[in-house]
Enzyme design. Structure first.
Site, mmCIF file in Angstrom:
data_model
loop_
_atom_site.group_PDB
_atom_site.id
_atom_site.type_symbol
_atom_site.label_atom_id
_atom_site.label_comp_id
_atom_site.label_asym_id
_atom_site.label_seq_id
_atom_site.Cartn_x
_atom_site.Cartn_y
_atom_site.Cartn_z
ATOM 1 N N SER A 1 -4.542 -16.830 14.452
ATOM 2 C CA SER A 1 -5.251 -16.953 13.177
ATOM 3 C C SER A 1 -4.994 -15.708 12.313
ATOM 4 O O SER A 1 -3.842 -15.440 11.978
ATOM 5 C CB SER A 1 -6.734 -17.191 13.459
ATOM 6 N N ASP B 1 -7.284 -28.756 14.052
ATOM 7 C CA ASP B 1 -7.832 -27.456 13.663
ATOM 8 C C ASP B 1 -8.588 -27.607 12.342
ATOM 9 O O ASP B 1 -8.008 -28.023 11.328
ATOM 10 C CB ASP B 1 -6.654 -26.484 13.514
ATOM 11 N N HIS C 1 -8.889 -24.975 16.931
ATOM 12 C CA HIS C 1 -8.626 -23.567 16.629
ATOM 13 C C HIS C 1 -9.056 -22.627 17.765
ATOM 14 O O HIS C 1 -8.927 -21.416 17.640
ATOM 15 C CB HIS C 1 -9.381 -23.196 15.343
#
Lengths: 279, 279
Positions: free
Chosen positions: A148, A224, A257
């Protein structure tokens, strides 16, 4: 250069250790974790994978949840996980989870009050590897990866410093921060309103112009929640197509995620890095 | 019987899910986690390993830190992780981390105020498997494992109910709770001062008298801070020697009480259970 050992756990016949040290770059005390595979106990210098974590994380998330030590122990790779921002009572902060502590975005801040401590780009690029390579039995063969915000950081560091890293990989990276809410908020605060200063920290813009290549692997979950608005991997793919960059980007159906996603594919990332680190 | 889904993460092509439900046994709302391997999505009923966690834990610690899903996905085993105690504002608690919430010790409390909710033995033995086997594609082939307080719970449940479990394993179990500070404190509160009532919850006492055997595997780190005072695996070994119990107990040099230890050896435990679950 002094470091203080904070914890030590045997893991897959190697060692997970946490340390604190004073960072001259960040102007504060910092904690990092290192996994030393069993090969490092035999007087052999092992290569190092730097892992950059995402928003709200510390050095602990990856070491506790990714399940990477099993494979690092097999492959003989050390893993270093720094914190995600400067820390301490006198370090500027923000109420949001996506700015300030836990959200350093791996940039060198130029704007007050952030510029006094928030120099994570230089810390990860220079000070941390200098410390690691002087204090531990590791070689100067480096790879870098992240998740991320940390995927953004890993890609930017590798794209701007191809001579420093053998390979780069990312899970769910913020691929085009100049065009997403997380990136715009952080870059406005850290780098100022002039967007010309932002391009140096945008993986898609950098990859489009790249002429020196660090092999890159990206995994992105299709379930995600941040995919469309924040992550935008299609911008990275388009950039790679434009410059002929060696990017392998995999979209994984059903994955989100979380670290459950990272754990599911970390073995493939470590084997990818091992291949390039051994060359 | 109704359950509410709280979260869902794809993991190694299977699914990690958290649920809440009302427990009649515990008289409160409870959360548990289940890992369903990919084989369970194909209409096949898979066996179940119940994992009991240690002091201060919830359903999350094992699922996030043990790295078990990779192997469970390969072997086709579901894993169920209950919480470690009843929960809720009206549930009795204590200031210590080793009594009350997060510290149910897998017993049926007989003493006020604990007896109103703290019935974890019955919950794990009856209500939870009944719910799991009615709501998910699992068979009635069960194994049980745990860590520390949960290792104690797993051994006690298997020793007292050999017809219910194919195999049992433990990391760093509290092996002889009637003779250690954690056990004495908890058993005095939950079961009362009469130590005669404690014997039913002591793995070493039960193993010494056992005549029906559930194959047992135990791993114990030799650098575990709790080894000498709280865990006392030598009492379990002596009991097994006395009754001829099929116990394999491994002492692991340098390993501590943490999930870094569990992660290092969970694969061996899952393969041990798979062998017995497939018979």
């Amino acid at each position: 250069m002094t470091i203080e050992n904070l914890s030590c756990n045997k893991s897959f016949e190697g060692w997970h250790k946490q340390y604190s040290h004073h960072s001259d770059t960040l102007n504060c005390s910092m904690r990092f974790a290192i996994y030393l595979p069993p090969q490092a106990s035999n007087g052999k210098k092992v290569p190092v994978l730097y892992w950059l974590s995402g928003l709200t994380c510390t050095d602990e998330n990856f070491m506790q949840k990714a399940g990477a030590q099993r494979i690092a122990a097999e492959l003989g790779i050390a893993i270093v996980a720094p914190d995600t921002s400067p820390r301490g009572d006198d370090v500027a902060d923000d109420e949001g989870y996506d700015l300030g502590k836990g959200a350093g975005f791996y940039v060198n801040a130029t704007q007050a009050p952030w510029n006094r401590h928030y120099q994570m780009y230089d810390y990860v690029l220079h000070e941390l590897p200098r410390l690691i390579e002087s204090m531990f039995p590791v070689s100067d063969r480096r790879a870098i990866a992240g998740h991320s915000m940390g995927g953004h950081g890993a890609l930017v560091l590798a794209l701007r410093n191809p001579e420093r890293y053998r390979s780069v990989s990312a899970f769910s990276p913020i691929s085009n921060p100049v065009n997403c809410p997380w990136g715009k908020k952080a870059f406005t605060a850290y780098l100022g309103k002039d967007t010309a200063a932002w391009a140096d920290y945008d993986a898609s813009l950098l990859m489009r112009q790249a002429s020196q290549f660090v092999p890159a692997l990206v995994d992105q979950g299709e379930a995600d929640d941040f995919l469309t608005e924040q992550l935008r991997p299609e911008m990275l793919e388009a950039a790679a197509g434009s410059s002929g960059y060696p990017l392998a980007l995999h979209r994984r159906e059903g994955y989100d995620h979380s670290y459950y996603f990272i754990a599911s594919f970390i073995e493939q990332h470590l084997r990818f890095h091992a291949e390039h680190l051994s060359r």
